[in-house]
Design a protein around this motif. Structure first.
Motif, PDB file in Angstrom:
ATOM      1  N   UNK A  18       0.771  -1.167   0.049  1.00  0.00           N
ATOM      2  CA  UNK A  18      -0.271  -0.055  -0.066  1.00  0.00           C
ATOM      3  C   UNK A  18       0.868   1.254   0.059  1.00  0.00           C
ATOM      4  N   UNK A  19       1.998   1.025  -0.457  1.00  0.00           N
ATOM      5  CA  UNK A  19       2.986   2.138  -0.503  1.00  0.00           C
ATOM      6  C   UNK A  19       2.572   3.433  -1.247  1.00  0.00           C
ATOM      7  N   UNK A  20       1.683   3.303  -2.323  1.00  0.00           N
ATOM      8  CA  UNK A  20       1.294   4.371  -3.022  1.00  0.00           C
ATOM      9  C   UNK A  20       0.703   5.351  -2.169  1.00  0.00           C
ATOM     10  N   UNK A  21       0.099   5.096  -1.190  1.00  0.00           N
ATOM     11  CA  UNK A  21      -0.571   6.000  -0.266  1.00  0.00           C
ATOM     12  C   UNK A  21       0.463   6.856   0.485  1.00  0.00           C
ATOM     13  N   UNK A  22       1.734   6.679   0.479  1.00  0.00           N
ATOM     14  CA  UNK A  22       2.707   7.301   1.192  1.00  0.00           C
ATOM     15  C   UNK A  22       2.781   8.775   0.504  1.00  0.00           C
ATOM     16  N   UNK A  23       2.416   9.017  -0.614  1.00  0.00           N
ATOM     17  CA  UNK A  23       2.339  10.540  -1.336  1.00  0.00           C
ATOM     18  C   UNK A  23       1.194  10.839  -1.211  1.00  0.00           C
ATOM     19  N   UNK A 198      -6.038  11.172 -11.276  1.00  0.00           N
ATOM     20  CA  UNK A 198      -4.811  10.686 -10.788  1.00  0.00           C
ATOM     21  C   UNK A 198      -4.950  10.217  -9.379  1.00  0.00           C
ATOM     22  N   UNK A 199      -6.071  10.344  -8.543  1.00  0.00           N
ATOM     23  CA  UNK A 199      -6.404  10.162  -7.406  1.00  0.00           C
ATOM     24  C   UNK A 199      -6.307   8.447  -7.111  1.00  0.00           C
ATOM     25  N   UNK A 200      -5.775   8.174  -6.017  1.00  0.00           N
ATOM     26  CA  UNK A 200      -6.123   6.653  -5.244  1.00  0.00           C
ATOM     27  C   UNK A 200      -7.458   6.613  -5.138  1.00  0.00           C
ATOM     28  N   UNK A 201      -8.028   5.372  -5.321  1.00  0.00           N
ATOM     29  CA  UNK A 201      -9.499   5.124  -5.176  1.00  0.00           C
ATOM     30  C   UNK A 201      -9.815   3.778  -4.293  1.00  0.00           C
ATOM     31  N   UNK A 202     -10.690   3.975  -3.592  1.00  0.00           N
ATOM     32  CA  UNK A 202     -11.038   2.972  -2.614  1.00  0.00           C
ATOM     33  C   UNK A 202     -12.866   2.880  -2.511  1.00  0.00           C
ATOM     34  N   UNK A 203     -13.091   1.695  -2.963  1.00  0.00           N
ATOM     35  CA  UNK A 203     -14.597   1.180  -2.916  1.00  0.00           C
ATOM     36  C   UNK A 203     -14.827   0.824  -1.506  1.00  0.00           C
ATOM     37  N   UNK A 204     -15.944   1.259  -0.817  1.00  0.00           N
ATOM     38  CA  UNK A 204     -16.186   0.771   0.490  1.00  0.00           C
ATOM     39  C   UNK A 204     -17.484  -0.015   0.153  1.00  0.00           C
ATOM     40  N   UNK A 240      -4.284  -0.163   8.401  1.00  0.00           N
ATOM     41  CA  UNK A 240      -3.401  -1.296   7.442  1.00  0.00           C
ATOM     42  C   UNK A 240      -2.657  -0.292   6.546  1.00  0.00           C
ATOM     43  N   UNK A 241      -3.092   0.997   6.014  1.00  0.00           N
ATOM     44  CA  UNK A 241      -2.412   1.850   5.124  1.00  0.00           C
ATOM     45  C   UNK A 241      -1.499   2.703   6.092  1.00  0.00           C
ATOM     46  N   UNK A 242      -1.689   3.027   7.081  1.00  0.00           N
ATOM     47  CA  UNK A 242      -0.894   3.411   7.961  1.00  0.00           C
ATOM     48  C   UNK A 242       0.010   2.837   8.356  1.00  0.00           C
ATOM     49  N   UNK A 244       1.513   0.721   6.483  1.00  0.00           N
ATOM     50  CA  UNK A 244       2.529   0.553   5.204  1.00  0.00           C
ATOM     51  C   UNK A 244       3.269   1.829   4.783  1.00  0.00           C
ATOM     52  N   UNK A 245       2.814   3.111   5.225  1.00  0.00           N
ATOM     53  CA  UNK A 245       3.228   4.038   4.789  1.00  0.00           C
ATOM     54  C   UNK A 245       4.351   4.834   5.606  1.00  0.00           C
ATOM     55  N   UNK A 246       5.693   5.216   4.942  1.00  0.00           N
ATOM     56  CA  UNK A 246       6.613   5.772   6.034  1.00  0.00           C
ATOM     57  C   UNK A 246       6.276   6.896   6.825  1.00  0.00           C
ATOM     58  N   UNK A 247       5.167   7.689   6.386  1.00  0.00           N
ATOM     59  CA  UNK A 247       4.863   8.834   6.905  1.00  0.00           C
ATOM     60  C   UNK A 247       4.233   8.513   8.205  1.00  0.00           C
ATOM     61  N   UNK A 248       3.515   7.329   8.586  1.00  0.00           N
ATOM     62  CA  UNK A 248       2.981   7.218   9.548  1.00  0.00           C
ATOM     63  C   UNK A 248       3.963   6.878  10.807  1.00  0.00           C
TER      64      UNK A 248
END
Length: 248
Positions: A18-23, A198-204, A240-242, A244-248
């Motif tokens: 899920x590292x694309x969410x890091x940006x 160009x957004x990340x997209x998540x379907x809930x 899970x995103x948090x 996976x991303x270095x910023x967390x």
């Protein structure tokens, strides 16, 4: 965090990276059936109020009113827009009537609140409903303070998602960079424009399953490329995103 279910892509495969969410520094959330679970049945109250309004306005029985309501929703994005286009109604009375519901069915969600608080960057609610409705829902969930702004149907000039102009207006007002944003929605069709931007997209989708929808047309497009990720637990997905991303 082994108790957190792994997010799934629209094709059903497990997401390993899920590292694309890091940006991402702009987090955009739909309201109804997205920030709160569909099983709360809050939107069913709104849906019934819309049905009653259509029947009263057009002097129709329940079956005919339901058909008109869903036809307008499908073709115009909201029943309100259809009533405005085809019957010239003014929106204020409609919005007040349909959102006069019992919000107490929405329960606080500390897990979601904690995940939202940890997300790096700016957070927004972007809804086809009214700001007053969104504020009541956010208060019930305990997440009011985690959002910078609510972009509602009135701010959108009463033009609902998935119209491209509505997303352009949101971007212009907030100043977000779509390439550094993520959009969370419960309707696949409302993710097509964000993906193109160009957004990340998540379907809930409904909790416990990725297969249950209320209307057949709601299923259309969920396996299309514009649906990048699929989850039936928003709080768990964000955790899970948090992780996976270095910023967390």
């Amino acid at each position: 965090m082994n108790d957190i279910p792994a997010p799934r892509q629209a094709n059903g495969h497990t997401v390993a990276d899920l590292k694309p969410f890091a940006s991402v520094d702009g987090w955009i959330f739909d309201l109804d059936n997205t920030l709160y679970p569909r099983h709360a049945n809050l939107f069913l109250q709104v849906d019934q109020r819309i049905h009653d309004y259509v029947g009263r306005l057009l002097k129709m029985g329940p079956t005919e009113a339901h058909a008109v309501q869903k036809d307008y929703y499908r073709r115009y994005g909201t029943t309100l827009r259809g009533l405005m286009e085809e019957h010239g109604i003014k929106p204020d009375e409609f919005l007040e009537f349909v959102h006069d519901i019992d919000h107490s069915v929405v329960q606080p969600d500390p897990r979601l609140a904690a995940a939202l608080q940890r997300l790096p960057g700016r957070k927004f609610i972007f809804t086809n409903g009214s700001k007053a409705h969104a504020e009541k829902v956010a208060a019930r969930l305990g997440i009011t303070d985690h959002f910078e702004d609510i972009f509602d149907i009135v701010r959108a000039g009463l033009l609902p998602k998935p119209n491209r102009e509505t997303y352009d207006g949101f971007i212009a007002e907030t100043g977000i960079d779509p390439a550094r944003a993520a959009m969370f929605e419960d309707l696949s069709r409302n993710l097509a424009v964000p993906a193109a931007l160009g957004m990340r997209t998540v379907l809930v989708v409904p909790g416990g399953t990725a297969e249950v929808f209320h209307e057949d047309w709601e299923v259309e497009g969920r396996n299309e490329p514009h649906v990048e990720f699929l989850t039936d637990d928003l709080g768990a997905f964000l955790e899970t995103v948090l992780d996976a991303i270095p910023a967390a």
